[in-house]
Design an enzyme around this catalytic site. Structure first.
Site, PDB file in Angstrom:
ATOM      1  N   HIS A  91     -10.067   0.805 -10.521  1.00  0.00           N
ATOM      2  CA  HIS A  91      -9.650   1.796  -9.528  1.00  0.00           C
ATOM      3  C   HIS A  91      -8.204   2.230  -9.727  1.00  0.00           C
ATOM      4  O   HIS A  91      -7.910   3.414  -9.823  1.00  0.00           O
ATOM      5  CB  HIS A  91      -9.839   1.221  -8.121  1.00  0.00           C
ATOM      6  CG  HIS A  91      -9.175   2.029  -7.045  1.00  0.00           C
ATOM      7  ND1 HIS A  91      -9.628   3.272  -6.672  1.00  0.00           N
ATOM      8  CD2 HIS A  91      -8.080   1.784  -6.284  1.00  0.00           C
ATOM      9  CE1 HIS A  91      -8.845   3.748  -5.720  1.00  0.00           C
ATOM     10  NE2 HIS A  91      -7.895   2.868  -5.474  1.00  0.00           N
ATOM     11  N   PHE A  92      -7.283   1.256  -9.832  1.00  0.00           N
ATOM     12  CA  PHE A  92      -5.888   1.733  -9.904  1.00  0.00           C
ATOM     13  C   PHE A  92      -5.490   2.155 -11.313  1.00  0.00           C
ATOM     14  O   PHE A  92      -4.414   2.706 -11.495  1.00  0.00           O
ATOM     15  CB  PHE A  92      -4.893   0.773  -9.240  1.00  0.00           C
ATOM     16  CG  PHE A  92      -4.760  -0.585  -9.852  1.00  0.00           C
ATOM     17  CD1 PHE A  92      -4.117  -0.754 -11.057  1.00  0.00           C
ATOM     18  CD2 PHE A  92      -5.258  -1.691  -9.194  1.00  0.00           C
ATOM     19  CE1 PHE A  92      -3.989  -2.005 -11.608  1.00  0.00           C
ATOM     20  CE2 PHE A  92      -5.135  -2.953  -9.740  1.00  0.00           C
ATOM     21  CZ  PHE A  92      -4.496  -3.107 -10.961  1.00  0.00           C
ATOM     22  N   HIS A  93      -6.376   1.916 -12.291  1.00  0.00           N
ATOM     23  CA  HIS A  93      -6.115   2.560 -13.582  1.00  0.00           C
ATOM     24  C   HIS A  93      -6.570   4.020 -13.558  1.00  0.00           C
ATOM     25  O   HIS A  93      -6.183   4.791 -14.437  1.00  0.00           O
ATOM     26  CB  HIS A  93      -6.744   1.778 -14.737  1.00  0.00           C
ATOM     27  CG  HIS A  93      -5.882   0.611 -15.141  1.00  0.00           C
ATOM     28  ND1 HIS A  93      -5.866  -0.575 -14.458  1.00  0.00           N
ATOM     29  CD2 HIS A  93      -4.949   0.482 -16.123  1.00  0.00           C
ATOM     30  CE1 HIS A  93      -4.982  -1.402 -15.016  1.00  0.00           C
ATOM     31  NE2 HIS A  93      -4.410  -0.775 -16.024  1.00  0.00           N
ATOM     32  N   HIS A 106       0.801  -1.220   0.000  1.00  0.00           N
ATOM     33  CA  HIS A 106       0.000   0.000   0.000  1.00  0.00           C
ATOM     34  C   HIS A 106       0.836   1.274   0.000  1.00  0.00           C
ATOM     35  O   HIS A 106       0.587   2.165  -0.806  1.00  0.00           O
ATOM     36  CB  HIS A 106      -1.071   0.029   1.081  1.00  0.00           C
ATOM     37  CG  HIS A 106      -2.096   1.063   0.729  1.00  0.00           C
ATOM     38  ND1 HIS A 106      -3.019   0.881  -0.270  1.00  0.00           N
ATOM     39  CD2 HIS A 106      -2.274   2.328   1.146  1.00  0.00           C
ATOM     40  CE1 HIS A 106      -3.711   1.974  -0.437  1.00  0.00           C
ATOM     41  NE2 HIS A 106      -3.297   2.869   0.401  1.00  0.00           N
ATOM     42  N   ARG A 108     -11.000  -9.860 -11.516  1.00  0.00           N
ATOM     43  CA  ARG A 108      -9.795  -9.287 -12.105  1.00  0.00           C
ATOM     44  C   ARG A 108      -8.831 -10.430 -12.435  1.00  0.00           C
ATOM     45  O   ARG A 108      -9.078 -11.573 -12.061  1.00  0.00           O
ATOM     46  CB  ARG A 108      -9.154  -8.312 -11.117  1.00  0.00           C
ATOM     47  CG  ARG A 108      -8.567  -8.995  -9.897  1.00  0.00           C
ATOM     48  CD  ARG A 108      -8.088  -8.020  -8.849  1.00  0.00           C
ATOM     49  NE  ARG A 108      -6.818  -7.398  -9.209  1.00  0.00           N
ATOM     50  CZ  ARG A 108      -5.996  -6.832  -8.308  1.00  0.00           C
ATOM     51  NH1 ARG A 108      -6.302  -6.818  -7.027  1.00  0.00           N
ATOM     52  NH2 ARG A 108      -4.873  -6.264  -8.688  1.00  0.00           N
ATOM     53  N   ARG A 109      -7.742 -10.121 -13.123  1.00  0.00           N
ATOM     54  CA  ARG A 109      -6.638 -11.038 -13.357  1.00  0.00           C
ATOM     55  C   ARG A 109      -7.088 -12.363 -13.936  1.00  0.00           C
ATOM     56  O   ARG A 109      -6.638 -13.419 -13.512  1.00  0.00           O
ATOM     57  CB  ARG A 109      -5.914 -11.350 -12.040  1.00  0.00           C
ATOM     58  CG  ARG A 109      -5.531 -10.146 -11.272  1.00  0.00           C
ATOM     59  CD  ARG A 109      -4.801 -10.540 -10.026  1.00  0.00           C
ATOM     60  NE  ARG A 109      -3.627  -9.701  -9.904  1.00  0.00           N
ATOM     61  CZ  ARG A 109      -2.743  -9.790  -8.951  1.00  0.00           C
ATOM     62  NH1 ARG A 109      -2.855 -10.709  -8.045  1.00  0.00           N
ATOM     63  NH2 ARG A 109      -1.716  -8.990  -8.907  1.00  0.00           N
ATOM     64  N   TYR A 119       1.465   5.011  -2.552  1.00  0.00           N
ATOM     65  CA  TYR A 119       1.736   6.402  -2.165  1.00  0.00           C
ATOM     66  C   TYR A 119       3.096   6.865  -2.640  1.00  0.00           C
ATOM     67  O   TYR A 119       3.304   8.047  -2.924  1.00  0.00           O
ATOM     68  CB  TYR A 119       1.534   6.594  -0.658  1.00  0.00           C
ATOM     69  CG  TYR A 119       0.063   6.643  -0.352  1.00  0.00           C
ATOM     70  CD1 TYR A 119      -0.663   7.795  -0.628  1.00  0.00           C
ATOM     71  CD2 TYR A 119      -0.613   5.529   0.097  1.00  0.00           C
ATOM     72  CE1 TYR A 119      -2.028   7.834  -0.439  1.00  0.00           C
ATOM     73  CE2 TYR A 119      -1.983   5.558   0.295  1.00  0.00           C
ATOM     74  CZ  TYR A 119      -2.682   6.715   0.018  1.00  0.00           C
ATOM     75  OH  TYR A 119      -4.029   6.754   0.187  1.00  0.00           O
TER      76      TYR A 119
END
Lengths: 156, 45, 548
Positions: free
Chosen positions: C373-375, C222, C438-439, C226
């Site tokens: 989300h992380f895209h 995580h 996902r994946r 950041y």
């Protein structure tokens, strides 16, 4: 440190919202028992086939309208691959793996568990609606990962 | 320090209304999204 | 603040080397991403028996680990050299050592992935077991980044010594916070790789504790996000104000937000393990609370950004509630690309709060919502900000200038990216709510009616993926032009100045003993008991499996 008046208003509103979210999920988890799946039972991953209840995987009636569904995950299938559940049954699903990490997701429900070698993960749900649910592996486990699936039929 | 505060006061409050409105729109969007998915969770309970 | 206006030629070379590797990774990783979306549409199969999961591992490692780490370290070297002065020969020497270790490590890792010996995805969860060369390559990348981190610390220490009781330059301070964060968190991944995975893959030990390995990974995983985000925030806080012609809203609040990130981005790894057996629900909730704390500095950042823009617009005579928006330099790609990145951070942040709330996580965990989300966070907010920075950083370092034509192309690139991502990430979010995992390669799960519902969304993902690939080609054209073909000349390295009305920054913000002690204390509070529990109540360990 000097903070602009409007920023104070914004931070009080923003942080206040965060605490409301936390309170909602906290009360729901600790008072109403909606905790995420966190099974603490351990098992020898190489002896799953000999360890009850996983030596006879499947649905077991444990009480009035209460059931246990014991499932074994392994690359790249679930045992059993088809389960029939009577409508309205309260089912505790116990699941473990014989090899690598798998996922256990029942599509369209809140059942969503990590299945890790050495642990039994559990989640309890009452099946109120008849119909067919797809179980699938949602954690990458190898070449056949996307073929790993099973079905639950909720019947009258 | 005191001097800076006075200067700060003079420019403050009058000219960040748009900022306040913007962050609140943002905040409402966050709440809307969170509440939507929370209702989805409740519906699937 | 402005020690030197121009990055020294020798430091520029070091920074550029990192940036070249980053964009090569973007080209290869982007191609892998395009192939994935095409496969998942169900209309296309990979030629020559190439596995979907090999492509997926390549994509994750190259874009999640290589593009980010190289660009960030290159950018930070340039920013520190620009604001705290030219490096000493020794600092620069160690910077090059770090660069070569990371590059060799990357090549090694990529080699073992491409020959099919490490299709374990970029999270490499045991007991899937990759070739030892894969883990060794990753180790070199991390060790290289540590050396570069210490080079930055050494340079910062020298600046502090030469400027007693002065507040350090903002960009340098931020780079130091980010490298401290990186060092503290990458100890976790180093521990699982060196103590657990490497000996186990070499056959020195038979079995591995899977849960401990995952927990160490997510202790790292995580704060890793950041580590990606903070350089984007550096650009927003300290550079964008200069680009638009305005001032930094508040130096001390900018530093405070970075300090809060240092405190709260590490003791939160369990929010990636909320569905996991072996962790008490109480400790999961503790880390959910801490995860929400890390939203606070982002709330502060949102305010600071809008305030910077509004103050500038009003100084140019804007009136009305939103009149200042019209005064912003929309035609300048150095502003426009990061600005679009900021806008995408709003849905990204909303999704993040959903992911972190443990009951809501049951709805979305390991569904393609998370990929969506992380895209938004990494592949739009961070990446568009990095592209926007590349548009002045590369010509500054290569001694060239960006032409009007290239600027226009960069504006188009940003729009293409926004459209492509709206399609791809948007459909990922909705398909995820419907349960699509996902994946996973294309599958109808035995013609399950539920899985058939996802197909239109998967086609939309392929459309978005294709548009995004066009965006990648455009940015590569621009970057190649800026590095090698643009007209020679001087390009400014913009560094913002603090608004006159802002308060002076307290020196206590650089009390590193205090900052690091609080960071460590929070980590110990969040992790000690559940971690001891995991080891004491450990099940028998796992043998390695190669199931691909």
């Amino acid at each position: 440190m000097h903070i602009h008046k409007y920023e104070k208003i914004w931070l009080i509103f923003g942080i206040g919202s965060l605490f409301i979210f936390l309170t909602i999920v906290g009360v729901s988890a600790f008072a109403k028992g909606n905790q995420p799946p966190s099974g603490l039972t351990t098992i020898d991953p190489e002896k799953v086939d000999q360890t009850p209840p996983f030596n006879k995987p499947g649905l077991v009636k444990t009480g009035d309208n209460e059931y246990q569904l014991n499932m074994v995950a392994s690359a790249f299938s679930y045992t059993p691959a088809q389960v029939e559940i009577p409508k309205g049954a309260k089912v505790t699903i116990n699941v473990t793996t014989k090899d690598v990490i798998h996922g256990f997701e029942v599509v369209g429900t809140n059942i969503n568990m990590m299945v890790e070698p050495g642990y039994v993960n559990s989640f309890t749900k009452t099946f109120d609606k008849t119909g067919e649910y797809t179980i699938l592996c949602n954690e990458y486990c190898g070449a056949g990962h996307h073929m790993m699936t099973a079905r639950i039929k909720v019947v009258d | 320090m005191a001097n800076e505060k006075i200067k700060g006061k003079a420019t403050e409050n009058s000219n960040l209304k748009g900022t306040l409105a913007s962050v609140f729109l943002l905040g409402f969007f966050l709440i809307f999204t969170w509440v939507s998915v929370y209702f989805l969770f409740l519906e699937r309970l | 603040m402005n020690e030197t206006l121009k990055v020294d030629r020798r430091d520029a070379k070091l920074a550029l080397a990192h940036i070249y590797v980053a964009f090569i990774a973007l080209a290869l990783g982007g191609l892998a991403g395009l192939l994935q979306t095409l496969v998942r549409s169900g209309k296309f199969t990979l030629p020559a028996n190439i596995s979907y999961y090999t492509i997926l591992t390549t994509h994750g490692v190259l874009l999640g680990l290589v593009l980010t780490t190289f660009f960030i370290i290159g950018f930070q070297f340039a920013a520190v050299s620009r604001t705290a002065g030219t490096f000493s020969d020794r600092v620069r020497f160690w910077g090059w050592i770090g660069f070569w270790l990371m590059t060799i490590g990357t090549a090694m890792t990529a080699f073992f992935i491409l020959i099919g010996e490490a299709s374990v995805l970029y999270t490499f969860y045991a007991p899937l077991q990759a070739h030892p060369g894969f883990y060794l390559g990753l180790t070199l990348v991390v060790v290289g980044s540590w050396i570069s981190g210490f080079a930055i610390f050494a340079h910062y220490a020298r600046w502090k010594k030469e400027h007693p009781s002065q507040v350090s330059p903002l960009l340098t301070f931020m780079a130091v916070v980010n490298m401290v964060l990186w060092l503290v968190c990458s100890l976790g991944v180093a521990a699982t790789v060196l103590i657990q995975l490497l000996p186990w893959s070499l056959g020195l030990v038979d079995r591995i504790n899977v849960l401990v390995s995952r927990t160490l990974f997510w202790y790292f995983g995580h704060p890793l996000v950041y580590f990606w985000l903070l350089p984007a925030y550096m650009i927003w806080y300290a550079i964008i104000p200069k680009i638009i012609g305005g001032k930094i809203f508040s130096d001390s609040l900018a530093r405070l937000s970075f300090i809060l990130f240092l405190f709260f981005s590490i003791p939160v790894g369990f929010h990636h393990q909320l569905m996991e057996p072996g962790v008490e629900p109480f400790w999961k909730y503790v880390q959910v609370v801490l995860t929400f704390m890390v939203a606070i500095p982002s709330l502060m950042t949102a305010f600071a950004m809008f305030a910077t823009f509004e103050m500038y617009g009003r100084s140019k005579g804007a009136t009305g509630l939103f009149g200042w928006l019209r005064k912003l330099p929309w035609g300048d790609a150095r502003f426009f690309a990061p600005f679009v990145g900021m806008l995408f951070f709003i849905p990204a942040g909303a999704g993040g709060l959903v992911n972190a709330s443990h009951q809501l996580n049951q709805v979305v965990h390991n569904t393609i919502w998370v990929t969506g989300h992380f895209h938004l966070t990494l592949a739009t907010t961070v990446v568009l900000t990095f592209f926007g920075a590349a548009y002045w950083l590369i010509p500054h370092l290569s001694g060239r200038v960006m032409t009007k034509a290239m600027n226009r192309l960069a504006i188009i690139q940003t729009i293409v990216w926004a459209i492509g991502m709206a399609f791809m990430s948007g459909s990922m979010h909705f398909a995820g709510l419907l349960g699509a995992p996902r994946r996973s390669a294309f599958s109808t799960y035995g013609n399950s009616p539920q899985a058939l519902e996802w197909i239109p969304y998967q086609i939309a993902q392929a459309v978005g993926g294709t548009i995004l690939f066009i965006g990648i080609i455009l940015v590569l054209v621009i970057v190649t032009n800026l590095a090698f073909f643009a007209p020679k000349g001087e390009t400014e390295f913009p560094v913002g100045e603090v608004a006159e009305t802002a308060e002076r920054t307290p020196l206590a913000m650089e009390n590193w003993k205090l900052l690091i002690s609080i960071t460590v204390a929070l980590i110990l509070i969040a992790y000690t008991i559940p971690f001891i529990d995991m080891i004491q109540n450990a099940p028998p360990g796992s043998k390695g499996y190669k199931l691909w």
